[in-house]
Design a protein around this motif. Structure first.
Motif, PDB file in Angstrom:
ATOM      1  N   CYS A 107       0.829  -1.206   0.000  1.00  0.00           N
ATOM      2  CA  CYS A 107       0.000   0.000   0.000  1.00  0.00           C
ATOM      3  C   CYS A 107       0.868   1.264   0.000  1.00  0.00           C
ATOM      4  O   CYS A 107       1.743   1.429   0.847  1.00  0.00           O
ATOM      5  CB  CYS A 107      -0.918   0.000   1.213  1.00  0.00           C
ATOM      6  N   THR A 111      -2.561   5.615  -1.880  1.00  0.00           N
ATOM      7  CA  THR A 111      -3.675   4.668  -1.787  1.00  0.00           C
ATOM      8  C   THR A 111      -4.273   4.675  -0.385  1.00  0.00           C
ATOM      9  O   THR A 111      -5.495   4.619  -0.225  1.00  0.00           O
ATOM     10  CB  THR A 111      -3.201   3.256  -2.160  1.00  0.00           C
ATOM     11  N   LYS A 114      -6.394   7.865   0.007  1.00  0.00           N
ATOM     12  CA  LYS A 114      -7.646   7.769  -0.742  1.00  0.00           C
ATOM     13  C   LYS A 114      -8.617   6.795  -0.080  1.00  0.00           C
ATOM     14  O   LYS A 114      -9.824   7.035  -0.041  1.00  0.00           O
ATOM     15  CB  LYS A 114      -7.364   7.348  -2.181  1.00  0.00           C
ATOM     16  N   ALA A 115      -8.098   5.682   0.445  1.00  0.00           N
ATOM     17  CA  ALA A 115      -8.960   4.719   1.135  1.00  0.00           C
ATOM     18  C   ALA A 115      -9.605   5.364   2.357  1.00  0.00           C
ATOM     19  O   ALA A 115     -10.803   5.187   2.617  1.00  0.00           O
ATOM     20  CB  ALA A 115      -8.151   3.490   1.539  1.00  0.00           C
ATOM     21  N   ARG A 120     -12.353   7.297  -4.932  1.00  0.00           N
ATOM     22  CA  ARG A 120     -12.373   6.091  -5.766  1.00  0.00           C
ATOM     23  C   ARG A 120     -12.112   6.480  -7.223  1.00  0.00           C
ATOM     24  O   ARG A 120     -12.960   6.317  -8.085  1.00  0.00           O
ATOM     25  CB  ARG A 120     -13.726   5.380  -5.605  1.00  0.00           C
ATOM     26  N   CYS A 125      -8.456   1.854  -5.990  1.00  0.00           N
ATOM     27  CA  CYS A 125      -9.263   2.564  -4.988  1.00  0.00           C
ATOM     28  C   CYS A 125     -10.750   2.245  -5.128  1.00  0.00           C
ATOM     29  O   CYS A 125     -11.486   2.226  -4.140  1.00  0.00           O
ATOM     30  CB  CYS A 125      -9.019   4.066  -5.095  1.00  0.00           C
ATOM     31  N   ILE A 128     -11.249  -0.983  -3.348  1.00  0.00           N
ATOM     32  CA  ILE A 128     -11.225  -0.760  -1.900  1.00  0.00           C
ATOM     33  C   ILE A 128     -12.555  -0.179  -1.438  1.00  0.00           C
ATOM     34  O   ILE A 128     -13.134  -0.626  -0.441  1.00  0.00           O
ATOM     35  CB  ILE A 128     -10.067   0.182  -1.515  1.00  0.00           C
ATOM     36  N   GLY A 129     -13.067   0.828  -2.186  1.00  0.00           N
ATOM     37  CA  GLY A 129     -14.353   1.437  -1.825  1.00  0.00           C
ATOM     38  C   GLY A 129     -15.479   0.427  -1.851  1.00  0.00           C
ATOM     39  O   GLY A 129     -16.337   0.408  -0.951  1.00  0.00           O
ATOM     40  N   ILE A 132     -15.123  -1.902   1.187  1.00  0.00           N
ATOM     41  CA  ILE A 132     -15.606  -1.275   2.423  1.00  0.00           C
ATOM     42  C   ILE A 132     -17.128  -1.263   2.446  1.00  0.00           C
ATOM     43  O   ILE A 132     -17.755  -1.592   3.461  1.00  0.00           O
ATOM     44  CB  ILE A 132     -15.056   0.160   2.545  1.00  0.00           C
ATOM     45  N   VAL A 166      -8.963   3.994   8.631  1.00  0.00           N
ATOM     46  CA  VAL A 166      -9.311   2.753   7.922  1.00  0.00           C
ATOM     47  C   VAL A 166      -9.576   1.606   8.895  1.00  0.00           C
ATOM     48  O   VAL A 166     -10.302   0.669   8.574  1.00  0.00           O
ATOM     49  CB  VAL A 166      -8.224   2.359   6.890  1.00  0.00           C
ATOM     50  N   TYR A 169     -13.086   1.345   9.498  1.00  0.00           N
ATOM     51  CA  TYR A 169     -13.813   0.699   8.406  1.00  0.00           C
ATOM     52  C   TYR A 169     -13.725  -0.823   8.488  1.00  0.00           C
ATOM     53  O   TYR A 169     -14.362  -1.521   7.697  1.00  0.00           O
ATOM     54  CB  TYR A 169     -13.242   1.120   7.041  1.00  0.00           C
ATOM     55  N   PHE A 171     -10.529  -2.457   8.562  1.00  0.00           N
ATOM     56  CA  PHE A 171      -9.262  -2.946   8.024  1.00  0.00           C
ATOM     57  C   PHE A 171      -8.453  -3.675   9.093  1.00  0.00           C
ATOM     58  O   PHE A 171      -8.453  -3.291  10.260  1.00  0.00           O
ATOM     59  CB  PHE A 171      -8.409  -1.778   7.520  1.00  0.00           C
TER      60      PHE A 171
END
Length: 287
Positions: A107, A111, A114-115, A120, A125, A128-129, A132, A166, A169, A171
């Motif tokens: 990563c 990135t 943006k995450a 996105r 990305c 990843i969006g 999530i 993150v 979210y 992660f």
């Protein structure tokens, strides 16, 4: 523990499909094929691909079928993959809605930012969006963030904040690919780095500046001009069109490029996926 309870536990263990395969003499191969989930590896550019890909295969390959979605720069380099890992296209990655796990082994700072911010604007990305949004299991390795002991504290704090964000979210954060150490939290809704700051990560690891690739994840936007007659007619004037630029165009639009413009394979997949018509101008004629 009484005998009846022990018998119930044994019966439940023996009823597992993977164990049934072993008991039936097929070596568990059928069980592994049915139980083995699919994971998508989102790969940014780094200089030591052999080490990275070997570590990814060792860390996740036994439990997951690994598909690799490369950035434009990785696609150009096209490193050799270990057995059991395969390349995938943007179209195939976006077309599959049930990825069990997303893995970000290299990563980049861009990135990560943006995450954390929900941006996105490129395929990695975007995946990843989507992950999530769908509550996928996402693992992120922090060792390629490229921060050094000389990085200003305020800048380290910024990216530590992104790491905390993150985590909220869902992660899972890993310090390195080799070690099975993660930033743990008793409550997934509250980010806790348990006293582990990026400064300590830097002290524990030697992170070389060349390990960071800003070029493939830079913040350059597509340089294009819209036709005066309609917003759907776009004239792209740069010499390289990558997947990030392709994501910046409106869907169902028509993009005009000059002859000789280099268009990456990932960008072509993205344009097709977003129903964008690509028009290459003839010499001496615009559009």
């Amino acid at each position: 523990m009484n005998e009846e309870l022990i018998n119930q536990i044994v019966r439940r263990i023996l009823s597992e499909p993977s164990l049934q395969g072993l008991l039936q003499g097929n070596g568990g191969q059928e069980g592994n094929q049915t139980v083995r989930s699919e994971a998508l590896v989102l790969l940014n550019y780094v200089s030591d691909f052999p080490r990275v890909l070997t570590a990814v295969q060792r860390q996740w390959g036994a439990n997951y079928k690994l598909s690799i979605l490369p950035s434009d720069q990785v696609f150009t380099t096209k490193p050799v993959l270990p057995a059991g890992m395969t390349w995938t296209t943007v179209q195939d990655a976006l077309g599959k809605s049930d990825w069990q796990k997303l893995i970000l082994p290299t990563c980049s700072p861009n990135t990560l930012a943006k995450a954390a911010l929900g941006i996105r604007d490129n395929p990695i990305c975007e995946m990843i969006g989507r992950g999530i949004s769908k509550g996928c299991s996402i693992e992120l390795v922090t060792e390629y963030l490229g921060l050094t002991a000389r990085t200003p504290q305020a800048y380290r704090d910024l990216y530590e904040g992104y790491l905390k964000k993150v985590q909220t979210y869902g992660f899972i954060l890993r310090e390195t690919l080799e070690e099975d150490r993660t930033f743990a939290s008793d409550n997934r809704t509250v980010p806790v780095l348990q006293g582990t700051s990026i400064e300590r990560i830097v002290q524990q690891q030697i992170i070389h500046p060349e390990q960071t690739s800003w070029s493939c994840e830079s913040k350059k936007t597509a340089f294009y001009e819209e036709s005066a007659s309609t917003r759907e007619e776009i004239h792209f004037v740069k010499k390289f069109l990558g997947d990030k630029q392709a994501f910046g165009f409106p869907e169902d639009s028509r993009v005009h490029v000059k002859q000789g413009t280099v268009i990456s394979p990932l960008a072509r997949d993205t344009l097709k996926l977003r129903r964008i018509e690509l028009c290459i101008a003839k010499e001496g004629v615009r559009g």
